[in-house]
Scaffold this motif. Structure first.
Motif, PDB file in Angstrom:
ATOM      1  N   SER A  28      55.950  28.019  16.025  1.00  0.00           N
ATOM      2  CA  SER A  28      55.238  28.278  16.587  1.00  0.00           C
ATOM      3  C   SER A  28      55.136  27.729  17.897  1.00  0.00           C
ATOM      4  O   SER A  28      55.884  27.459  17.615  1.00  0.00           O
ATOM      5  CB  SER A  28      53.799  26.930  15.836  1.00  0.00           C
ATOM      6  OG  SER A  28      54.175  27.232  14.188  1.00  0.00           O
ATOM      7  N   LEU A  29      54.104  27.616  18.446  1.00  0.00           N
ATOM      8  CA  LEU A  29      53.733  27.934  20.002  1.00  0.00           C
ATOM      9  C   LEU A  29      53.225  26.962  20.888  1.00  0.00           C
ATOM     10  O   LEU A  29      51.555  27.116  19.902  1.00  0.00           O
ATOM     11  CB  LEU A  29      54.543  28.600  21.176  1.00  0.00           C
ATOM     12  CG  LEU A  29      53.938  29.766  20.857  1.00  0.00           C
ATOM     13  CD1 LEU A  29      52.489  30.106  22.350  1.00  0.00           C
ATOM     14  CD2 LEU A  29      54.981  30.576  21.482  1.00  0.00           C
ATOM     15  N   ALA A  30      52.791  26.426  21.776  1.00  0.00           N
ATOM     16  CA  ALA A  30      51.684  25.420  22.236  1.00  0.00           C
ATOM     17  C   ALA A  30      52.462  25.639  24.005  1.00  0.00           C
ATOM     18  O   ALA A  30      52.697  25.070  24.085  1.00  0.00           O
ATOM     19  CB  ALA A  30      50.854  24.533  21.790  1.00  0.00           C
ATOM     20  N   ILE A  31      50.714  26.018  24.362  1.00  0.00           N
ATOM     21  CA  ILE A  31      50.755  26.071  25.775  1.00  0.00           C
ATOM     22  C   ILE A  31      49.665  25.419  26.090  1.00  0.00           C
ATOM     23  O   ILE A  31      48.619  25.845  26.012  1.00  0.00           O
ATOM     24  CB  ILE A  31      51.244  26.977  26.802  1.00  0.00           C
ATOM     25  CG1 ILE A  31      52.658  27.647  26.250  1.00  0.00           C
ATOM     26  CG2 ILE A  31      50.901  26.854  28.244  1.00  0.00           C
ATOM     27  CD1 ILE A  31      52.722  29.016  26.807  1.00  0.00           C
ATOM     28  N   ALA A  32      49.765  24.542  27.117  1.00  0.00           N
ATOM     29  CA  ALA A  32      48.439  23.474  27.844  1.00  0.00           C
ATOM     30  C   ALA A  32      48.443  23.192  29.155  1.00  0.00           C
ATOM     31  O   ALA A  32      49.408  22.891  29.774  1.00  0.00           O
ATOM     32  CB  ALA A  32      48.319  22.350  26.709  1.00  0.00           C
ATOM     33  N   GLN A  33      47.298  22.694  30.015  1.00  0.00           N
ATOM     34  CA  GLN A  33      47.281  22.547  31.413  1.00  0.00           C
ATOM     35  C   GLN A  33      46.365  21.277  30.887  1.00  0.00           C
ATOM     36  O   GLN A  33      45.032  20.886  31.002  1.00  0.00           O
ATOM     37  CB  GLN A  33      46.425  23.454  31.698  1.00  0.00           C
ATOM     38  CG  GLN A  33      46.666  22.693  33.330  1.00  0.00           C
ATOM     39  CD  GLN A  33      45.193  23.913  34.439  1.00  0.00           C
ATOM     40  OE1 GLN A  33      44.756  25.200  34.338  1.00  0.00           O
ATOM     41  NE2 GLN A  33      46.045  23.972  35.501  1.00  0.00           N
ATOM     42  N   LEU A  34      46.681  19.940  31.431  1.00  0.00           N
ATOM     43  CA  LEU A  34      46.375  19.357  31.571  1.00  0.00           C
ATOM     44  C   LEU A  34      45.295  18.965  32.585  1.00  0.00           C
ATOM     45  O   LEU A  34      44.932  19.677  33.469  1.00  0.00           O
ATOM     46  CB  LEU A  34      47.404  17.670  31.494  1.00  0.00           C
ATOM     47  CG  LEU A  34      48.815  17.766  31.064  1.00  0.00           C
ATOM     48  CD1 LEU A  34      49.152  16.733  31.646  1.00  0.00           C
ATOM     49  CD2 LEU A  34      47.921  17.120  29.305  1.00  0.00           C
ATOM     50  N   CYS A  35      44.393  17.986  32.443  1.00  0.00           N
ATOM     51  CA  CYS A  35      42.477  18.419  32.863  1.00  0.00           C
ATOM     52  C   CYS A  35      43.209  17.596  34.848  1.00  0.00           C
ATOM     53  O   CYS A  35      42.021  17.853  35.151  1.00  0.00           O
ATOM     54  CB  CYS A  35      41.879  17.265  31.807  1.00  0.00           C
ATOM     55  SG  CYS A  35      42.721  14.370  32.581  1.00  0.00           S
ATOM     56  N   ASP A  36      44.461  17.297  34.872  1.00  0.00           N
ATOM     57  CA  ASP A  36      44.621  17.709  36.452  1.00  0.00           C
ATOM     58  C   ASP A  36      44.643  18.547  37.192  1.00  0.00           C
ATOM     59  O   ASP A  36      44.375  18.097  38.444  1.00  0.00           O
ATOM     60  CB  ASP A  36      45.528  16.296  37.132  1.00  0.00           C
ATOM     61  CG  ASP A  36      46.874  16.414  36.650  1.00  0.00           C
ATOM     62  OD1 ASP A  36      46.564  17.973  35.632  1.00  0.00           O
ATOM     63  OD2 ASP A  36      47.650  16.371  35.757  1.00  0.00           O
ATOM     64  N   ASN A  37      44.187  19.231  36.367  1.00  0.00           N
ATOM     65  CA  ASN A  37      44.992  21.088  36.751  1.00  0.00           C
ATOM     66  C   ASN A  37      45.915  21.148  37.606  1.00  0.00           C
ATOM     67  O   ASN A  37      46.295  22.417  37.974  1.00  0.00           O
ATOM     68  CB  ASN A  37      43.547  21.312  37.617  1.00  0.00           C
ATOM     69  CG  ASN A  37      42.757  21.672  37.331  1.00  0.00           C
ATOM     70  OD1 ASN A  37      42.095  21.809  35.810  1.00  0.00           O
ATOM     71  ND2 ASN A  37      40.877  21.368  37.852  1.00  0.00           N
ATOM     72  N   ARG A  38      46.932  20.134  37.068  1.00  0.00           N
ATOM     73  CA  ARG A  38      48.309  20.295  38.386  1.00  0.00           C
ATOM     74  C   ARG A  38      49.704  20.218  36.977  1.00  0.00           C
ATOM     75  O   ARG A  38      50.107  20.539  37.907  1.00  0.00           O
ATOM     76  CB  ARG A  38      48.509  19.640  39.422  1.00  0.00           C
ATOM     77  CG  ARG A  38      47.140  19.649  40.477  1.00  0.00           C
ATOM     78  CD  ARG A  38      47.709  18.957  41.938  1.00  0.00           C
ATOM     79  NE  ARG A  38      47.677  17.451  40.935  1.00  0.00           N
ATOM     80  CZ  ARG A  38      46.610  16.442  41.635  1.00  0.00           C
ATOM     81  NH1 ARG A  38      45.229  17.393  41.381  1.00  0.00           N
ATOM     82  NH2 ARG A  38      46.743  15.253  40.685  1.00  0.00           N
ATOM     83  N   SER A  39      48.855  19.633  36.013  1.00  0.00           N
ATOM     84  CA  SER A  39      50.558  19.240  35.182  1.00  0.00           C
ATOM     85  C   SER A  39      50.392  20.265  33.842  1.00  0.00           C
ATOM     86  O   SER A  39      49.661  20.802  33.541  1.00  0.00           O
ATOM     87  CB  SER A  39      50.007  17.607  34.821  1.00  0.00           C
ATOM     88  OG  SER A  39      50.156  17.178  35.967  1.00  0.00           O
ATOM     89  N   TYR A  40      51.424  20.509  33.477  1.00  0.00           N
ATOM     90  CA  TYR A  40      51.410  21.174  32.110  1.00  0.00           C
ATOM     91  C   TYR A  40      51.917  20.877  31.529  1.00  0.00           C
ATOM     92  O   TYR A  40      52.970  19.517  31.675  1.00  0.00           O
ATOM     93  CB  TYR A  40      51.912  22.946  32.562  1.00  0.00           C
ATOM     94  CG  TYR A  40      50.798  23.253  33.896  1.00  0.00           C
ATOM     95  CD1 TYR A  40      50.255  24.319  32.810  1.00  0.00           C
ATOM     96  CD2 TYR A  40      51.424  23.727  34.964  1.00  0.00           C
ATOM     97  CE1 TYR A  40      49.226  25.334  33.777  1.00  0.00           C
ATOM     98  CE2 TYR A  40      50.550  24.235  35.857  1.00  0.00           C
ATOM     99  CZ  TYR A  40      49.526  24.834  34.945  1.00  0.00           C
ATOM    100  OH  TYR A  40      48.280  25.881  36.152  1.00  0.00           O
TER     101      TYR A  40
END
Length: 454
Positions: A28-40
């Motif tokens: 499985s895989l997962a990719i997300a952007q944090l709520c600061d819009n600059r961190s992943y």
């Protein structure tokens, strides 16, 4: 494939893809952007013994990491998931939501507990968040399974230190719901998964690695050639330091049994993993509650001094420079077929060739005929390297399966993709790949400014 459109981000684009060998796919895989819009957060999860554990991690772990970061724990919107996640039955979804809310509410206490651990006292907040989340996630997988396996006897069996308001689910017994939850949580607990998760923010890359996934950084050296930098080492019997750690945690009398045939207790290849609680739970728990359901094979031979396995990650930090162009995170299905150097060279060549696939765009302002001619010449040269795939992860899978000394062999590719289910696992493993490209202009701007007075 995902193009990063928000300004001020260190990432320019992200490619990903998967190819199954097992049915069902255990990666499985997962990719997300944090709520600061600059961190992943980018994670690859390689499952074994079934897909359950890897699927649960892909759905839950990134949220736990986000909640563990000091800048995130006050926000109700921790991250924006960029990849689809598995959907579970409503009873299971409800359990996971409840457990996360309890974790989110008390995670600062867990961070403080970890910071008092002398072995972890020197690490920074991002590292601590990753370690905290990995430990807590594995602990919750264990407790969720034991709650529905042991019922009221769980409180007597476990010597637990209360870290969050943990609900005694058996207090309001509902047999049909509890059966669903018992089967689901036990399936997750008895399967396992290794994980490699990267936190990328500004010019900092912090990798948490548990098991034998790999992350490799691709960079351009001063002479213009591609270089590959492995981030960390796999936790297998080939890692001498990891073997020594394992030996140090068990009596000398177990040296011949704790690692046999290069496997943990003669069975498990990775020496760190999530789940796999038949290598972690007390022996009497396995004997009394697990073997009646799963049979005697659930109890490994020579099981004397558990736990034998941990999900605690190794942390690798790297400060990004403008020469760093991308990072590849992948399950061992890719690394079994291609070396880190080959992977970096293929992605680097793909970067050059992919430019030729897009439309020709002229720079703003007046452009001379000579400049246009130079652009067309560069485009013709790029067309000679034009890849078949716009997605670099797909490009890697194609070359992993079909590369020969004389180039790509389409017949070989066709054969390997059409193997029957009962034999394909003999030739290759599941393959999961994430390729994240860095924005060179952003990294140039993040370089320390020279003091003109010096």
């Amino acid at each position: 494939m995902y193009e990063v459109t928000k300004p001020g981000s260190v990432l320019k684009s992200i490619d990903w893809n998967q190819l199954a060998s097992n049915n069902p796919l255990e990666d499985s895989l997962a990719i997300a952007q944090l709520c600061d819009n600059r961190s992943y957060l980018l994670g690859v999860f390689d499952g074994h013994g079934g897909p359950a554990c890897a699927r649960v991690l892909a759905k839950r772990l990134l949220s736990y990491i986000a909640a563990s970061l000091p800048s995130q724990h006050v926000s109700s919107l921790l991250l924006e998931q960029m990849t689809p996640t598995a959907e579970f039955r409503p009873e299971v979804e409800s359990l996971y939501a409840y457990e996360f809310n309890q974790y989110h509410a008390s995670v600062s206490h867990l961070r403080d507990t970890l910071s008092n651990d002398e072995s972890q006292s020197s690490i920074d907040s991002t590292e601590r968040a990753l370690v905290t989340a990995f430990d807590a996630m594995d602990q919750q997988l264990s407790e969720e399974a034991l709650a529905f396996l042991l019922g009221p006897e769980m409180s007597e069996i476990l010597q637990r230190v209360p870290r969050w308001d943990w609900k005694p689910w058996w207090a309001d017994a509902f047999p049909s719901r509890d059966k669903v939850l018992q089967l689901s949580t036990l399936s997750t607990a008895m399967s396992g998964a290794v994980a490699s998760v990267a936190h990328i923010s500004s010019n900092n890359l912090v990798l948490a690695n548990t098991g034998d996934c790999q992350a490799v950084l691709g960079y351009l050296s001063e002479d213009g050639t591609w270089g590959a930098r492995k981030l960390g080492k796999e936790h297998t019997s080939e890692n001498a330091a990891e073997v020594e750690r394992l030996y140090s945690e068990h009596p000398r009398s177990e040296r011949d049994s704790v690692l046999r045939m290069d496997r943990l207790l003669g069975q498990l290849m990775p020496l760190r993993a999530f789940g796999d609680f038949r290598f972690k739970w007390p022996r009497h728990v396995l004997e009394k509650w697990v073997t009646p359901i799963l049979g005697e094979s659930a109890l490994p031979a020579n099981y004397k001094t558990p736990p034998y396995l941990s999900a605690r990650p190794e942390i690798i930090k790297h400060t990004l420079s403008p020469r760093d162009k991308f990072v590849v995170i992948a399950s061992d299905g890719l690394w079994d077929l291609l070396s880190p150097t080959q992977v970096v060279r293929l992605v680097g060549e793909h970067m050059s060739g992919r430019v030729a696939l897009g439309p020709l765009t002229l720079p703003p302002g007046d452009v001379t005929l000579e400049e246009i001619n130079n652009m067309l010449q560069q485009r013709r040269e790029g067309l000679s390297k034009r890849p078949l795939d716009t997605n670099a992860a797909t490009h890697l899978i194609r070359h992993a399966l079909a590369s020969t000394e004389t180039g790509l062999d389409p017949d070989r590719l066709s054969e390997l993709l059409s193997l029957p289910e009962d034999v394909v696992r003999l030739f290759r493993d599941d393959i999961t790949i994430i390729v994240a490209y860095f924005d060179t202009d952003y990294l140039l701007k993040s370089l320390p400014q020279a003091n003109p007075e010096q």
